[in-house]
Design a protein around this motif. Structure first.
Motif, PDB file in Angstrom:
ATOM      1  N   ASP A 201      44.682  25.090  26.655  1.00 37.72           N
ATOM      2  CA  ASP A 201      43.969  25.026  25.393  1.00 37.72           C
ATOM      3  C   ASP A 201      43.249  26.458  25.344  1.00 37.72           C
ATOM      4  O   ASP A 201      42.439  26.749  24.534  1.00 37.72           O
ATOM      5  N   LEU A 202      43.563  27.530  26.086  1.00 40.54           N
ATOM      6  CA  LEU A 202      43.016  28.866  25.979  1.00 40.54           C
ATOM      7  C   LEU A 202      43.223  29.519  24.740  1.00 40.54           C
ATOM      8  O   LEU A 202      44.550  29.551  23.967  1.00 40.54           O
ATOM      9  N   ARG A 203      42.340  30.119  24.146  1.00 41.31           N
ATOM     10  CA  ARG A 203      42.326  30.821  22.674  1.00 41.31           C
ATOM     11  C   ARG A 203      42.614  32.266  22.866  1.00 41.31           C
ATOM     12  O   ARG A 203      42.224  32.866  24.040  1.00 41.31           O
ATOM     13  N   PRO A 204      43.379  32.850  21.837  1.00 41.61           N
ATOM     14  CA  PRO A 204      43.577  34.440  21.934  1.00 41.61           C
ATOM     15  C   PRO A 204      42.117  35.163  22.243  1.00 41.61           C
ATOM     16  O   PRO A 204      42.475  36.102  22.807  1.00 41.61           O
ATOM     17  N   ALA A 205      41.135  34.600  21.625  1.00 48.19           N
ATOM     18  CA  ALA A 205      39.854  35.450  21.634  1.00 48.19           C
ATOM     19  C   ALA A 205      39.560  35.367  22.991  1.00 48.19           C
ATOM     20  O   ALA A 205      38.682  36.173  23.541  1.00 48.19           O
ATOM     21  N   GLU A 206      39.515  34.373  23.935  1.00 44.06           N
ATOM     22  CA  GLU A 206      39.188  34.241  25.111  1.00 44.06           C
ATOM     23  C   GLU A 206      39.869  35.081  26.191  1.00 44.06           C
ATOM     24  O   GLU A 206      39.456  35.615  26.911  1.00 44.06           O
ATOM     25  N   LEU A 207      41.156  35.075  25.809  1.00 41.09           N
ATOM     26  CA  LEU A 207      41.934  36.081  26.775  1.00 41.09           C
ATOM     27  C   LEU A 207      41.622  37.502  26.376  1.00 41.09           C
ATOM     28  O   LEU A 207      41.619  38.235  27.407  1.00 41.09           O
ATOM     29  N   GLU A 208      41.250  37.774  25.233  1.00 38.99           N
ATOM     30  CA  GLU A 208      40.637  39.266  24.782  1.00 38.99           C
ATOM     31  C   GLU A 208      39.274  39.459  25.576  1.00 38.99           C
ATOM     32  O   GLU A 208      39.197  40.462  26.107  1.00 38.99           O
ATOM     33  N   ALA A 209      38.538  38.392  25.483  1.00 42.82           N
ATOM     34  CA  ALA A 209      37.409  38.621  26.194  1.00 42.82           C
ATOM     35  C   ALA A 209      37.539  38.822  28.034  1.00 42.82           C
ATOM     36  O   ALA A 209      36.947  39.808  28.382  1.00 42.82           O
ATOM     37  N   PHE A 210      38.499  37.928  28.457  1.00 39.40           N
ATOM     38  CA  PHE A 210      39.052  38.262  29.783  1.00 39.40           C
ATOM     39  C   PHE A 210      39.406  39.634  30.175  1.00 39.40           C
ATOM     40  O   PHE A 210      39.130  40.570  30.864  1.00 39.40           O
ATOM     41  N   GLY A 216      36.049  46.840  31.302  1.00 37.63           N
ATOM     42  CA  GLY A 216      34.593  47.436  31.269  1.00 37.63           C
ATOM     43  C   GLY A 216      34.179  47.650  29.667  1.00 37.63           C
ATOM     44  O   GLY A 216      33.426  48.416  29.556  1.00 37.63           O
ATOM     45  N   GLN A 217      34.901  46.869  28.699  1.00 41.42           N
ATOM     46  CA  GLN A 217      34.593  47.065  27.305  1.00 41.42           C
ATOM     47  C   GLN A 217      33.828  45.960  27.004  1.00 41.42           C
ATOM     48  O   GLN A 217      33.113  45.171  27.594  1.00 41.42           O
ATOM     49  N   PRO A 218      32.950  46.231  25.520  1.00 39.43           N
ATOM     50  CA  PRO A 218      31.848  45.385  25.183  1.00 39.43           C
ATOM     51  C   PRO A 218      32.539  43.855  24.923  1.00 39.43           C
ATOM     52  O   PRO A 218      33.623  43.728  24.927  1.00 39.43           O
ATOM     53  N   LEU A 219      31.586  42.945  25.515  1.00 40.05           N
ATOM     54  CA  LEU A 219      32.164  41.468  25.619  1.00 40.05           C
ATOM     55  C   LEU A 219      31.399  40.618  24.407  1.00 40.05           C
ATOM     56  O   LEU A 219      30.429  40.715  23.943  1.00 40.05           O
ATOM     57  N   ASP A 220      32.196  39.509  24.082  1.00 40.04           N
ATOM     58  CA  ASP A 220      31.646  38.732  23.171  1.00 40.04           C
ATOM     59  C   ASP A 220      31.397  37.467  24.060  1.00 40.04           C
ATOM     60  O   ASP A 220      32.227  36.614  24.466  1.00 40.04           O
ATOM     61  N   LYS A 221      30.026  37.054  23.933  1.00 39.85           N
ATOM     62  CA  LYS A 221      29.531  35.943  24.824  1.00 39.85           C
ATOM     63  C   LYS A 221      30.221  34.652  24.613  1.00 39.85           C
ATOM     64  O   LYS A 221      30.220  33.740  25.286  1.00 39.85           O
ATOM     65  N   GLN A 222      30.369  34.657  23.249  1.00 34.81           N
ATOM     66  CA  GLN A 222      30.797  33.167  22.542  1.00 34.81           C
ATOM     67  C   GLN A 222      32.130  32.915  23.417  1.00 34.81           C
ATOM     68  O   GLN A 222      32.328  31.772  23.833  1.00 34.81           O
ATOM     69  N   TRP A 223      32.961  33.777  23.559  1.00 39.68           N
ATOM     70  CA  TRP A 223      34.174  33.477  24.510  1.00 39.68           C
ATOM     71  C   TRP A 223      34.044  33.550  25.832  1.00 39.68           C
ATOM     72  O   TRP A 223      34.686  32.561  26.738  1.00 39.68           O
TER      73      TRP A 223
END
Length: 281
Positions: A201-210, A216-223
């Motif tokens: 059930d991993l979403r593309p946005a969560e993979l992007e956050a990983f 070392g890029q800015p992170l989206d805490k939601q994901w």
């Protein structure tokens, strides 16, 4: 002179060049290069500038040819026209695809095949033209690095050698970019397959956050919260960090931050300026 890229019909008396024997493999590699329709003239403009310096010609350009057109990676047409591509039947360069050796024409007006091309018979009325094939290690001609002038010319051997070296350098850059792109695609495919098996059930946005955390890029805490639920990321400290499991995934898929930094540095310094200027000595 009209030089619209959508013009596909050659003049009635301009004969199209025969297709190279390896045309299918050649065009496949052109598409695989990933540069067609990608506007990155700043990356390639130095090759055009160096070609003008080496040959003292007012016109220089470089581009790849697929089945239908020539796409210009960079160009300096001496202010005569400004296009990003040209229909293949209209090009001079179609005649340079059948050989890995330079095609140098001192006077286009005397060439039995090229003298009827619009670039010769109408403004800008090119007279001299030299094409240096962009040849891969396995002998596929992806395109050309060219110079042109309005008067007849004879290239000295050192100029021809310098242009060949410049063309080879450009092919090396294109090859390294293609190999890096292929490696990244393979790496991402394996990473996506891993997460699909372990976390369907991993979403593309969560993979992007990983990936952002790995690079070392800015992170989206939601994901990142979701990744923390799977024990891939820990949010216990001031900044998010990979857990032991997260670091294992990172290592297995070659996603260390140093790798991202190295790729960025290679893109910025992929051209050895000193070596290029040495070609005009």
């Amino acid at each position: 002179m009209s030089m619209r890229g959508d013009e596909t019909l050659p003049p009635p008396d301009f004969e199209a060049a025969p297709l190279p024997a390896n045309e299918a493999a050649r065009t496949q590699r052109v598409h695989r290069s990933g540069v067609m329709d990608v506007r990155q003239e700043d990356r390639y403009q130095i090759y055009v500038d160096m070609a003008r310096l080496i040959t003292a010609c007012p016109v220089a350009y470089t581009g790849l040819l697929d089945e239908d057109r020539q796409f210009f990676l960079a160009k300096d047409f001496d202010g005569q026209f400004d296009v990003t591509e040209l229909a293949r039947p209209l090009t001079l360069c179609q005649y340079a695809l059948g050989s890995t050796q330079p095609m140098i024409v001192p006077d286009l007006r005397e060439h039995p095949k090229l003298k009827t091309n619009r670039l010769v018979t109408a403004p800008p009325n090119w007279v001299f033209w030299g094409a240096y094939p962009l040849v891969t290690q396995d002998g596929l001609v992806l395109g050309t690095l060219c110079t042109a002038d309005y008067t007849p010319r004879i290239m000295e051997p050192r100029q021809v050698q310098g242009m060949q070296s410049l063309a080879n350098n450009l092919v090396l850059l294109l090859t390294l970019q293609m190999q890096e792109r292929d490696a990244i695609t393979e790496r991402m495919a394996k990473l996506a397959a891993y997460f699909h098996r372990t976390h369907p059930d991993l979403r593309p946005a969560e993979l992007e956050a990983f990936l952002s955390l790995c690079s070392g890029q800015p992170l989206d805490k939601q994901w990142l919260d979701r990744l923390a639920q799977w024990d891939i990321v820990t949010l216990a400290g001031k900044t998010p960090e990979l857990t032991a499991l997260g670091r294992t995934i990172q290592a297995e898929h070659g996603l260390h931050a140093a790798t991202f930094r190295r790729q960025t540095a290679e893109q910025k310094t992929s051209i050895d300026i000193e070596n290029l200027f040495a070609m005009i000595d």
